[in-house]
Design an enzyme around this catalytic site. Structure first.
Site, PDB file in Angstrom:
ATOM      1  N   HIS A 172      -2.470  -2.072   3.603  1.00 27.66           N
ATOM      2  CA  HIS A 172      -1.002  -2.106   3.627  1.00 27.66           C
ATOM      3  C   HIS A 172      -0.493  -1.286   4.824  1.00 27.66           C
ATOM      4  O   HIS A 172       0.355  -1.748   5.597  1.00 27.66           O
ATOM      5  CB  HIS A 172      -0.464  -1.537   2.307  1.00 27.66           C
ATOM      6  CG  HIS A 172       1.009  -1.340   2.276  1.00 27.66           C
ATOM      7  ND1 HIS A 172       1.877  -2.239   1.698  1.00 27.66           N
ATOM      8  CD2 HIS A 172       1.786  -0.324   2.744  1.00 27.66           C
ATOM      9  CE1 HIS A 172       3.116  -1.803   1.812  1.00 27.66           C
ATOM     10  NE2 HIS A 172       3.089  -0.636   2.451  1.00 27.66           N
ATOM     11  N   GLU A 173      -1.020  -0.071   4.978  1.00 26.46           N
ATOM     12  CA  GLU A 173      -0.580   0.795   6.078  1.00 26.46           C
ATOM     13  C   GLU A 173      -1.017   0.239   7.432  1.00 26.46           C
ATOM     14  O   GLU A 173      -0.289   0.333   8.415  1.00 26.46           O
ATOM     15  CB  GLU A 173      -1.102   2.222   5.876  1.00 26.46           C
ATOM     16  CG  GLU A 173      -0.568   2.907   4.628  1.00 26.46           C
ATOM     17  CD  GLU A 173       0.952   2.935   4.554  1.00 26.46           C
ATOM     18  OE1 GLU A 173       1.614   2.989   5.622  1.00 26.46           O
ATOM     19  OE2 GLU A 173       1.496   2.896   3.441  1.00 26.46           O
TER      20      GLU A 173
ATOM     21  N   HIS B 244       1.425  -2.229   8.565  1.00 24.55           N
ATOM     22  CA  HIS B 244       2.599  -1.600   9.189  1.00 24.55           C
ATOM     23  C   HIS B 244       2.338  -1.312  10.664  1.00 24.55           C
ATOM     24  O   HIS B 244       3.211  -1.524  11.516  1.00 24.55           O
ATOM     25  CB  HIS B 244       2.950  -0.290   8.468  1.00 24.55           C
ATOM     26  CG  HIS B 244       3.743  -0.465   7.221  1.00 24.55           C
ATOM     27  ND1 HIS B 244       4.893  -1.214   7.158  1.00 24.55           N
ATOM     28  CD2 HIS B 244       3.569   0.050   5.974  1.00 24.55           C
ATOM     29  CE1 HIS B 244       5.391  -1.178   5.930  1.00 24.55           C
ATOM     30  NE2 HIS B 244       4.604  -0.417   5.189  1.00 24.55           N
TER      31      HIS B 244
ATOM     32  N   GLU C 137       8.253  -3.771   3.662  1.00 21.44           N
ATOM     33  CA  GLU C 137       7.289  -3.453   2.597  1.00 21.44           C
ATOM     34  C   GLU C 137       6.675  -4.731   2.023  1.00 21.44           C
ATOM     35  O   GLU C 137       5.469  -4.787   1.773  1.00 21.44           O
ATOM     36  CB  GLU C 137       7.966  -2.639   1.487  1.00 21.44           C
ATOM     37  CG  GLU C 137       8.249  -1.196   1.854  1.00 21.44           C
ATOM     38  CD  GLU C 137       7.010  -0.437   2.283  1.00 21.44           C
ATOM     39  OE1 GLU C 137       5.979  -0.494   1.562  1.00 21.44           O
ATOM     40  OE2 GLU C 137       7.063   0.209   3.340  1.00 21.44           O
TER      41      GLU C 137
END
Length: 198
Positions: A40-41, A44, A126
């Site tokens: 997930h990070e 980003h 997100e």
């Protein structure tokens, strides 16, 4: 070094980016769940979200600081002698409204939409990072399980509100929330990524 369950990515370019996870997240999540959080990070970073959110935070911060500085100048909140500040308050308010009223209105007109825009942008990013994590790991259930564990944790990082948007979990209960609710994120993972966990 915190028992909170959280993580974030920082850096303006992929080459200088770093992913941070709390000690609590490493201790409480399984390897699959940690992999989902890292993915997930990483998404980003890949999407340039840190740079984007930093830019948004700078613009919102400019309006916010100017607005608060202006109000403290009118009310005398910065003065050490509270008696003098209280005596001068009516005069300052009158002069402030007459002379600076249009300026305050302009700040409010710019500041409020910029806060709402930053929150909307952060929530959208997100969802994209969740989708990217599933694309990388091919394990939507691991991300759902991680989000559920993070949501159940009662400890939170003591960080400024301006940094909330950078975390995997953050404020999700107000109009200016930086994150969708965990329930909404899980519903999206079930609907679009085949997650089976409730």
């Amino acid at each position: 070094e915190s028992n909170a369950l959280n993580a974030f990515a920082s850096g303006l370019t992929p080459d200088d980016s770093t992913i941070f996870v709390t000690r609590g997240l490493l201790a409480k999540l399984s390897d699959r769940e940690i992999s989902a959080v890292i993915a997930h990070e990483f998404t980003h970073i890949r999407n340039g979200d840190s740079r984007l959110m930093l830019t948004a935070a700078v613009f919102v911060g400019i309006f916010e600081n100017l607005f608060h500085h202006f109000l403290s100048g009118i009310t005398g909140a910065h003065e050490k002698n509270s008696v003098n500040a209280a005596i001068m308050l009516p005069a300052r308010l009158t002069v402030g409204l007459i002379v600076f009223g249009p300026l305050v209105f302009s700040f409010a007109v710019c500041w409020i939409p910029s806060m709402i825009g930053r929150a909307y942008l952060s929530r959208a990013r997100e969802y994209l990072a969740d989708a990217g994590a599933v694309e990388i790991t091919k394990d939507s259930d691991a991300l759902v399980a991680a989000l559920l564990r993070i949501d159940e944790c009662n400890e939170h990082l003591a960080i400024p509100s301006s940094m909330q948007a950078m975390m995997i979990a953050g404020d999700a209960r107000s109009v200016l929330a930086t994150h969708p609710t965990i329930e909404d994120r899980i519903a999206a993972l079930r609907a679009y990524a085949g997650a089976q966990l409730p």
